[in-house]
Design a protein around this motif. Structure first.
Motif, PDB file in Angstrom:
ATOM      1  N   GLY A  71       1.271  16.575  51.856  1.00 50.76           N
ATOM      2  CA  GLY A  71       1.513  17.872  52.488  1.00 50.76           C
ATOM      3  C   GLY A  71       2.566  17.552  53.960  1.00 50.76           C
ATOM      4  O   GLY A  71       2.196  19.052  54.592  1.00 50.76           O
ATOM      5  N   MET A  72       3.208  17.427  53.304  1.00 53.86           N
ATOM      6  CA  MET A  72       4.589  16.919  54.766  1.00 53.86           C
ATOM      7  C   MET A  72       5.381  17.378  53.938  1.00 53.86           C
ATOM      8  O   MET A  72       5.882  16.744  53.062  1.00 53.86           O
ATOM      9  CB  MET A  72       4.621  15.520  55.422  1.00 53.86           C
ATOM     10  CG  MET A  72       3.520  15.323  56.151  1.00 53.86           C
ATOM     11  SD  MET A  72       3.857  13.957  56.913  1.00 53.86           S
ATOM     12  CE  MET A  72       4.933  14.510  57.977  1.00 53.86           C
ATOM     13  N   ALA A  73       6.375  18.495  54.694  1.00 49.23           N
ATOM     14  CA  ALA A  73       7.620  18.874  53.994  1.00 49.23           C
ATOM     15  C   ALA A  73       8.933  17.916  54.866  1.00 49.23           C
ATOM     16  O   ALA A  73       8.729  17.517  55.806  1.00 49.23           O
ATOM     17  CB  ALA A  73       7.319  20.106  54.248  1.00 49.23           C
ATOM     18  N   ALA A  74      10.236  18.115  53.356  1.00 46.57           N
ATOM     19  CA  ALA A  74      10.957  17.719  54.090  1.00 46.57           C
ATOM     20  C   ALA A  74      11.597  18.433  55.979  1.00 46.57           C
ATOM     21  O   ALA A  74      12.858  17.576  56.415  1.00 46.57           O
ATOM     22  CB  ALA A  74      11.897  17.530  53.170  1.00 46.57           C
ATOM     23  N   THR A  75      11.446  19.747  55.806  1.00 43.92           N
ATOM     24  CA  THR A  75      11.736  19.633  57.708  1.00 43.92           C
ATOM     25  C   THR A  75      10.790  19.644  58.438  1.00 43.92           C
ATOM     26  O   THR A  75      10.543  19.804  59.985  1.00 43.92           O
ATOM     27  CB  THR A  75      11.385  21.715  57.385  1.00 43.92           C
ATOM     28  OG1 THR A  75      10.236  21.537  56.784  1.00 43.92           O
ATOM     29  CG2 THR A  75      12.739  21.831  56.399  1.00 43.92           C
ATOM     30  N   ASP A  76       9.341  18.685  57.839  1.00 44.38           N
ATOM     31  CA  ASP A  76       8.597  18.051  59.039  1.00 44.38           C
ATOM     32  C   ASP A  76       8.707  16.369  59.335  1.00 44.38           C
ATOM     33  O   ASP A  76       8.904  16.359  58.438  1.00 44.38           O
ATOM     34  CB  ASP A  76       7.268  18.231  58.372  1.00 44.38           C
ATOM     35  CG  ASP A  76       6.482  19.550  57.867  1.00 44.38           C
ATOM     36  OD1 ASP A  76       6.759  19.951  59.280  1.00 44.38           O
ATOM     37  OD2 ASP A  76       5.906  19.074  57.144  1.00 44.38           O
ATOM     38  N   GLU A  77       9.056  16.161  60.589  1.00 43.38           N
ATOM     39  CA  GLU A  77      10.496  15.492  61.196  1.00 43.38           C
ATOM     40  C   GLU A  77       8.397  14.640  60.942  1.00 43.38           C
ATOM     41  O   GLU A  77       7.319  14.236  60.925  1.00 43.38           O
ATOM     42  CB  GLU A  77      10.006  15.255  62.986  1.00 43.38           C
ATOM     43  CG  GLU A  77      11.209  14.758  63.500  1.00 43.38           C
ATOM     44  CD  GLU A  77      11.263  15.172  64.874  1.00 43.38           C
ATOM     45  OE1 GLU A  77      11.453  14.527  65.894  1.00 43.38           O
ATOM     46  OE2 GLU A  77      11.711  16.552  65.210  1.00 43.38           O
ATOM     47  N   GLY A  78       9.225  13.481  60.862  1.00 42.81           N
ATOM     48  CA  GLY A  78       8.012  12.244  60.435  1.00 42.81           C
ATOM     49  C   GLY A  78       8.420  11.974  59.418  1.00 42.81           C
ATOM     50  O   GLY A  78       8.132  11.144  58.433  1.00 42.81           O
ATOM     51  N   SER A  79       8.755  12.615  58.206  1.00 45.49           N
ATOM     52  CA  SER A  79       8.240  12.732  56.642  1.00 45.49           C
ATOM     53  C   SER A  79       9.222  11.914  56.365  1.00 45.49           C
ATOM     54  O   SER A  79      10.741  12.315  56.733  1.00 45.49           O
ATOM     55  CB  SER A  79       7.843  14.584  56.184  1.00 45.49           C
ATOM     56  OG  SER A  79       9.224  14.867  55.875  1.00 45.49           O
ATOM     57  N   CYS A  80       9.379  11.312  55.343  1.00 43.12           N
ATOM     58  CA  CYS A  80      10.381  10.158  54.594  1.00 43.12           C
ATOM     59  C   CYS A  80      11.408  11.343  53.831  1.00 43.12           C
ATOM     60  O   CYS A  80      12.388  10.937  53.897  1.00 43.12           O
ATOM     61  CB  CYS A  80       9.584   9.877  53.218  1.00 43.12           C
ATOM     62  SG  CYS A  80       8.314   8.622  53.644  1.00 43.12           S
ATOM     63  N   GLY A  81      10.994  12.170  53.480  1.00 45.52           N
ATOM     64  CA  GLY A  81      12.463  13.781  53.077  1.00 45.52           C
ATOM     65  C   GLY A  81      12.958  14.253  54.745  1.00 45.52           C
ATOM     66  O   GLY A  81      13.916  13.700  54.449  1.00 45.52           O
ATOM     67  N   HIS A  82      12.641  14.012  55.517  1.00 45.56           N
ATOM     68  CA  HIS A  82      12.806  13.952  57.025  1.00 45.56           C
ATOM     69  C   HIS A  82      14.106  13.310  56.894  1.00 45.56           C
ATOM     70  O   HIS A  82      15.275  13.456  57.637  1.00 45.56           O
ATOM     71  CB  HIS A  82      12.289  15.098  58.402  1.00 45.56           C
ATOM     72  CG  HIS A  82      13.047  15.011  59.133  1.00 45.56           C
ATOM     73  ND1 HIS A  82      13.411  14.272  60.443  1.00 45.56           N
ATOM     74  CD2 HIS A  82      13.441  15.963  59.063  1.00 45.56           C
ATOM     75  CE1 HIS A  82      13.277  15.260  61.162  1.00 45.56           C
ATOM     76  NE2 HIS A  82      13.636  16.530  60.588  1.00 45.56           N
ATOM     77  N   PHE A  83      13.363  12.193  56.517  1.00 52.95           N
ATOM     78  CA  PHE A  83      14.117  10.987  57.336  1.00 52.95           C
ATOM     79  C   PHE A  83      14.959  10.663  56.792  1.00 52.95           C
ATOM     80  O   PHE A  83      16.125  10.205  56.482  1.00 52.95           O
ATOM     81  CB  PHE A  83      13.507   9.872  57.607  1.00 52.95           C
ATOM     82  CG  PHE A  83      14.160   8.623  57.596  1.00 52.95           C
ATOM     83  CD1 PHE A  83      13.717   7.976  59.185  1.00 52.95           C
ATOM     84  CD2 PHE A  83      14.385   7.411  56.470  1.00 52.95           C
ATOM     85  CE1 PHE A  83      14.691   7.185  59.669  1.00 52.95           C
ATOM     86  CE2 PHE A  83      14.425   6.324  57.366  1.00 52.95           C
ATOM     87  CZ  PHE A  83      14.994   6.111  58.680  1.00 52.95           C
ATOM     88  N   ASN A  84      15.490  10.941  54.983  1.00 54.69           N
ATOM     89  CA  ASN A  84      15.791  10.885  54.118  1.00 54.69           C
ATOM     90  C   ASN A  84      17.453  12.258  54.284  1.00 54.69           C
ATOM     91  O   ASN A  84      18.668  11.670  54.570  1.00 54.69           O
ATOM     92  CB  ASN A  84      16.013  11.417  52.242  1.00 54.69           C
ATOM     93  CG  ASN A  84      15.038   9.898  52.082  1.00 54.69           C
ATOM     94  OD1 ASN A  84      16.005   9.911  50.886  1.00 54.69           O
ATOM     95  ND2 ASN A  84      13.954   9.508  52.214  1.00 54.69           N
ATOM     96  N   TYR A  85      17.064  13.516  54.416  1.00 53.59           N
ATOM     97  CA  TYR A  85      18.223  14.331  54.819  1.00 53.59           C
ATOM     98  C   TYR A  85      18.859  13.868  55.963  1.00 53.59           C
ATOM     99  O   TYR A  85      19.830  14.145  56.089  1.00 53.59           O
ATOM    100  CB  TYR A  85      17.346  15.677  55.238  1.00 53.59           C
ATOM    101  CG  TYR A  85      16.973  16.166  53.620  1.00 53.59           C
ATOM    102  CD1 TYR A  85      17.921  16.687  52.433  1.00 53.59           C
ATOM    103  CD2 TYR A  85      15.689  16.961  53.283  1.00 53.59           C
ATOM    104  CE1 TYR A  85      17.753  16.868  51.141  1.00 53.59           C
ATOM    105  CE2 TYR A  85      15.082  16.974  51.779  1.00 53.59           C
ATOM    106  CZ  TYR A  85      16.480  17.001  50.869  1.00 53.59           C
ATOM    107  OH  TYR A  85      16.468  17.707  50.074  1.00 53.59           O
ATOM    108  N   THR A  86      18.023  13.771  57.523  1.00 52.29           N
ATOM    109  CA  THR A  86      18.818  13.511  58.092  1.00 52.29           C
ATOM    110  C   THR A  86      19.463  13.019  58.364  1.00 52.29           C
ATOM    111  O   THR A  86      20.362  12.160  59.568  1.00 52.29           O
ATOM    112  CB  THR A  86      17.676  14.069  59.948  1.00 52.29           C
ATOM    113  OG1 THR A  86      16.936  13.124  59.310  1.00 52.29           O
ATOM    114  CG2 THR A  86      17.311  15.221  59.132  1.00 52.29           C
ATOM    115  N   ASN A  87      19.107  11.738  58.353  1.00 52.94           N
ATOM    116  CA  ASN A  87      19.727  10.147  58.311  1.00 52.94           C
ATOM    117  C   ASN A  87      20.782  10.341  57.276  1.00 52.94           C
ATOM    118  O   ASN A  87      21.226   9.169  57.532  1.00 52.94           O
ATOM    119  CB  ASN A  87      18.838   8.997  58.859  1.00 52.94           C
ATOM    120  CG  ASN A  87      17.653   9.307  60.110  1.00 52.94           C
ATOM    121  OD1 ASN A  87      18.920   9.574  61.119  1.00 52.94           O
ATOM    122  ND2 ASN A  87      17.064   9.041  59.779  1.00 52.94           N
ATOM    123  N   LEU A  88      20.792  10.174  56.151  1.00 53.95           N
ATOM    124  CA  LEU A  88      21.959   9.912  55.282  1.00 53.95           C
ATOM    125  C   LEU A  88      22.377  11.192  54.282  1.00 53.95           C
ATOM    126  O   LEU A  88      23.356  10.758  54.605  1.00 53.95           O
ATOM    127  CB  LEU A  88      20.520   9.398  54.469  1.00 53.95           C
ATOM    128  CG  LEU A  88      21.313   8.259  52.928  1.00 53.95           C
ATOM    129  CD1 LEU A  88      22.794   7.235  53.250  1.00 53.95           C
ATOM    130  CD2 LEU A  88      20.322   8.135  51.910  1.00 53.95           C
TER     131      LEU A  88
END
Ligand code: PGA
Length: 238
Positions: A71-88
């Motif tokens: 239910g969470m997109a990589a653009t949603d803060e808190g998602s694993c995808g968001h974490f993967n993209y923004t921090n790595l």
């Protein structure tokens, strides 16, 4: 199993980043899997700074994410995808050759199939970096998960649903997750299990010293031939 007790979080993160770099030098075209969560942030930062400084080459390596909230997109803060993209991924000066990040906003069963296909095509994993949940989960392999499992859609355990509030408060309320399976993690050439903080001490003790049982998924790592447990003194407290 090699247990490395580090003096603090930074030391844990640096040590783990170095282990990933060592594996990358041995297998530059390998498949590298990192988790989301609070634990790996320091590792991400150390890895990015070493790669961007030219200490390792990721230009022919592949990257895959470990898990995601349905239910969470990589653009949603808190998602694993968001974490993967923004921090790595977004911070790397040069990208990995191939990247697969689970899309929690898409059909979860399609995402499961795509994740399995990506690992099948580019794997097995060279390095699987893992955190550990308070219930002993690895990724979203919750209590009772088949030790042989491939990627699957999972009903999140009550402990996971309680803890998840720290990532995104009440804004999202996912009940399902998508995760690499324990079978795929066990096929990794190298596993790096991270844990920091006193709240992880009891589960670390149980997972590493107790019986190997699906009731505590992380206990399966006792059967893996090449695991580094990289933890701080607090997580090693018991
Ligand atoms: P954490 O999560 O890194 O936020 O503690 C770990 C996990 O639940 O796997």
């Amino acid at each position: 199993m090699q247990k490395i007790v580090c003096k603090d979080y930074n030391h844990m993160s640096e040590t783990a980043a170095q282990l990933v770099l060592d594996a990358l030098r041995d297998k530059p075209d390998g498949l590298f899997s990192f988790p989301g969560g609070d634990t790996p942030l320091g590792l991400f930062q150390a890895f990015v700074s070493k790669v961007n400084a030219g200490e390792a080459d990721i230009s022919i390596a592949s990257y895959v994410s470990l898990d995601e909230w349905v239910g969470m997109a990589a653009t949603d803060e808190g998602s694993c995808g968001h974490f993967n993209y923004t921090n790595l991924l977004d911070k790397l000066a040069k990208p990995f050759a191939r990247v697969h990040v689970i899309d929690g906003s898409a059909d979860p069963y399609d995402q499961r199939d795509l994740l399995n296909a990506f690992i099948e095509a580019n794997g097995p994993l060279t390095v699987s970096v893992l955190g550990i949940g308070l219930n002993g989960h690895l990724g979203f392999n919750e209590e009772g998960t088949d030790f042989e499992s491939a990627a699957h859609v999972v009903e999140l355990a009550p402990t996971t649903r309680r803890v998840m509030k720290k990532y995104f408060g009440d804004k999202f309320d996912p009940k399902l997750g998508i995760t690499q399976g324990l079978g795929q993690i066990m096929q990794a050439q190298t596993v790096i299990l991270l844990a920091n903080g006193a709240h992880k001490a009891a589960i670390i003790k149980e997972a590493l010293n107790g019986p190997v049982t699906p009731a505590l998924p992380a206990s399966i790592l006792q059967n893996h031939p090449n695991v580094y447990v990289v933890i701080d003194q607090e997580a090693a407290g018991e």
